[in-house]
Design an enzyme around this catalytic site. Structure first.
Site, short mmCIF file in Angstrom:
data_model
loop_
_atom_site.label_atom_id
_atom_site.label_comp_id
_atom_site.label_asym_id
_atom_site.label_seq_id
_atom_site.Cartn_x
_atom_site.Cartn_y
_atom_site.Cartn_z
N CYS A 203 11.52 5.09 -12.80
CA CYS A 203 12.24 6.32 -13.15
C CYS A 203 13.43 6.04 -14.05
O CYS A 203 13.81 6.88 -14.84
CB CYS A 203 12.74 7.00 -11.89
SG CYS A 203 11.48 7.12 -10.64
N HIS B 266 -0.24 5.82 -4.36
CA HIS B 266 -0.45 5.09 -5.62
C HIS B 266 0.23 3.72 -5.65
O HIS B 266 0.01 2.93 -6.57
CB HIS B 266 -0.05 5.94 -6.84
CG HIS B 266 1.41 6.12 -7.09
ND1 HIS B 266 2.07 5.38 -8.04
CD2 HIS B 266 2.32 6.95 -6.55
CE1 HIS B 266 3.33 5.77 -8.08
NE2 HIS B 266 3.51 6.72 -7.17
N THR C 48 7.89 11.10 -3.17
CA THR C 48 9.03 11.98 -3.47
C THR C 48 9.03 13.19 -2.54
O THR C 48 10.06 13.53 -1.95
CB THR C 48 8.97 12.43 -4.95
OG1 THR C 48 9.01 11.27 -5.78
CG2 THR C 48 10.13 13.35 -5.29
C1 LIG Z 1 10.92 3.36 -2.64
C2 LIG Z 1 10.27 4.53 -3.32
N1 LIG Z 1 10.41 5.76 -2.80
C3 LIG Z 1 9.84 6.84 -3.34
C4 LIG Z 1 9.06 6.74 -4.48
C5 LIG Z 1 8.45 7.96 -5.05
O1 LIG Z 1 7.05 8.01 -4.76
P1 LIG Z 1 6.06 8.90 -5.61
O2 LIG Z 1 5.93 8.23 -6.96
O3 LIG Z 1 4.78 8.90 -4.84
O4 LIG Z 1 6.65 10.26 -5.71
C6 LIG Z 1 8.91 5.48 -5.09
C7 LIG Z 1 8.17 5.34 -6.35
O5 LIG Z 1 8.60 4.66 -7.27
C8 LIG Z 1 9.52 4.34 -4.48
O6 LIG Z 1 9.38 3.11 -5.00
#
Ligand SMILES: Cc1ncc(COP(=O)(O)O)c(C=O)c1O
Length: 380
Positions: free
Chosen positions: A325, A201, A72
Site C-alpha cells: 500500500c 490471497h 481489510t
Molecule cells: C497485516 C495485513 N493486514 C491486512 C491486510 C489487508 O488484506 P487484504 O489485502 O486482503 O485487504 C494486509 C495486506 O497487505 C496485511 O499484510
C-alpha cells in the site's frame, strides 16, 4: 529474462488446485446459497465445508467464522463492530504504531467518531512491551488490537502474553493474522484471542476473500445491512467460487505448514550467508528467528530504496520497500519509523524480500547475487 518473484507478502500466486476448484464451482454451481432448492443447497454445501475447515485450522467453531472480502474488511469489521457493540463500556482502544493501514486508518476514523486510541510504541526489533500494554490499559478500554506478525519486517508479537494480560480485563482482543496465518500455528483458545483476521490471497488463494473469527460470546455490530447471510453479521450473497478456492488454499496451508516454515527459514539463512560471502554490509530489520519465516527485511547502508528497487527490477527481481500500500509513494514506512525513529538512515535503505511456494534455492542464490551487485553499484 526469467523473472523472480520475491514479494509474496504483498500477494501470492494461486495454487493450481485452488484454480481448479474455483473453475469446478463456477462451471457447475451457480445457485444462490440462500435458496432452499437443490441449486442453492449445492452452493451452500461448498460454503459449509469451507467454514468447517477454516474453523478447525485455528481451533474455532464453525459459527465463529464470518466470510469477508479480505483482510481489510475483516480488520474494519472487528474494530468498528466491537467499538459500536461495547461503547457503553468505554471509548478507549489500544493498538500499536506498526499495524497495517487497515487497522491504523480504521483507528484514525474511530478517533474522529469520539473514541480515544493509544498507539503502543515498539522497540528496535518491532515488538511492543507487555509493560507498556499493562500501563495503557484503563477501566474504559474496550478493545486491544495487536497484529500477530508484521507484514513489513515479520516481527511476531507476544500474542499469548497479551491474551494472558487481557484475561483479567474486560477488553476484547483482536489480532490481524493476515501475514501469520498459514506460516504460524495459531490456536485462538490457547492465545485467548476474541477476534482474528485472515486473507486468502496471502496464502495462495484468490483475492477479495477472507474471514474474521469472532468468538461466540463476542458481539459485533454489522457494517453491512441486507439479507441474513453470515447470521446477519455480514449481508450479501456469498462469493461461492472464491470461498471454495480459499478452502483449498487453507487445506494446503495446514498440511504444508511445517515444511514451509523449514524451507523459508532455510532461504533466509541462505540469503544472509550469500550476502556475507560477498562482503556486503547489511542489517536485519527485526529478528531472524522470532519472525515470520517468509519475510526478510534488510537495510543496506549507503543505498537508497528507490534505486535498489529499480536496479533489482531491471535484473528481473520483484521485491518491495515494505507494504504494498505504501510502495510507489514517497511516504516513509511507518513501521521502520516506529522501530528506528524518523531520522534513521534505515528508513531510506531497507528492502523486503518475501518467499512463497514457487520460490526455489536457485532463485534465492540469483536474487542474493543481484542484490549484492546492486548494493556494490550504488555504494561505489
Ligand atoms: C497485516 C495485513 N493486514 C491486512 C491486510 C489487508 O488484506 P487484504 O489485502 O486482503 O485487504 C494486509 C495486506 O497487505 C496485511 O499484510
Amino acid at each position: 529474462m526469467d523473472r523472480i518473484y520475491l514479494d509474496h507478502a504483498a500477494t501470492s500466486p494461486m495454487r493450481p488446485q485452488v484454480i481448479e476448484k474455483m473453475l469446478e464451482v463456477m462451471n457447475t454451481t451457480f445457485g444462490n446459497p440462500s435458496s432452499i432448492h437443490s441449486f442453492g443447497r449445492e452452493a451452500r454445501h461448498y460454503i459449509d465445508l469451507a467454514r468447517a475447515a477454516m474453523a478447525e485450522s485455528i481451533g474455532a467453531k464453525e459459527n465463529e467464522i464470518i466470510f469477508t472480502s479480505g483482510g481489510t474488511e475483516a480488520d474494519n469489521m472487528a474494530l468498528f463492530g466491537a467499538a459500536e457493540s461495547y461503547r457503553q463500556n468505554g471509548k478507549h482502544i489500544i493498538t500499536t504504531q506498526i499495524e497495517h493501514h487497515a487497522v491504523l486508518h480504521a483507528c484514525n476514523k474511530l478517533e474522529k467518531m469520539g473514541f480515544e486510541v493509544t498507539y503502543l510504541p515498539v522497540d528496535e526489533t518491532g515488538r511492543i512491551s507487555i509493560q507498556d500494554l499493562k500501563d495503557a490499559l484503563r477501566d474504559d478500554t474496550i478493545l486491544v488490537s495487536v497484529m500477530y506478525g508484521n507484514n513489513e519486517v515479520g516481527t511476531i508479537q507476544p500474542i499469548k502474553e497479551i491474551g494472558q494480560v487481557l484475561k483479567e480485563h474486560p477488553a476484547k482482543f483482536h489480532t490481524d493474522a493476515v501475514q501469520a496465518y498459514g506460516v504460524e500455528k495459531i490456536d485462538v483458545n490457547e492465545c485467548l484471542i476474541d477476534l482474528l483476521s485472515v486473507s486468502a490471497h496471502k496464502i495462495n488463494g484468490p483475492k477479495g476473500i477472507g474471514f474474521l473469527y469472532v468468538r461466540s460470546d463476542i458481539k459485533i455490530a454489522p457494517r453491512m445491512f441486507g439479507g441474513e447471510q453470515e447470521r446477519k453479521r455480514r449481508a450479501g450473497t456469498e462469493n461461492v467460487a472464491s470461498i471454495a478456492g480459499f478452502h483449498e488454499a487453507v487445506l494446503i496451508a495446514v498440511k504444508e505448514l511445517g515444511t514451509k516454515r523449514q524451507k523459508f527459514n532455510g532461504y533466509k539463512e541462505m540469503f544472509i550467508k550469500e550476502l556475507k560471502r560477498q562482503d556486503i554490509a547489511f542489517h536485519v530489520n527485526g529478528f531472524l528467528e522470532n519472525s515470520l519465516p517468509h519475510v526478510l527485511n534488510l537495510s543496506f547502508p549507503g543505498t537508497n530504496v528507490e534505486a535498489m528497487l529499480v536496479n533489482l527490477d531491471l535484473a528481473g527481481i520483484a521485491v518491495s520497500s515494505g507494504s504494498a500500500c505504501t510502495a510507489g509513494s514517497i511516504e516513509p514506512s511507518h513501521v521502520l519509523v516506529a522501530m528506528y525513529g524518523k531520522d534513521s538512515e534505515k528508513i531510506t535503505n531497507s528492502i523486503r524480500f518475501s518467499f512463497g511456494f514457487t520460490t526455489t534455492t536457485e532463485e534465492i542464490l540469483k536474487a542474493s547475487e543481484e542484490t549484492a551487485k546492486a548494493v556494490r553499484r550504488l555504494t561505489k
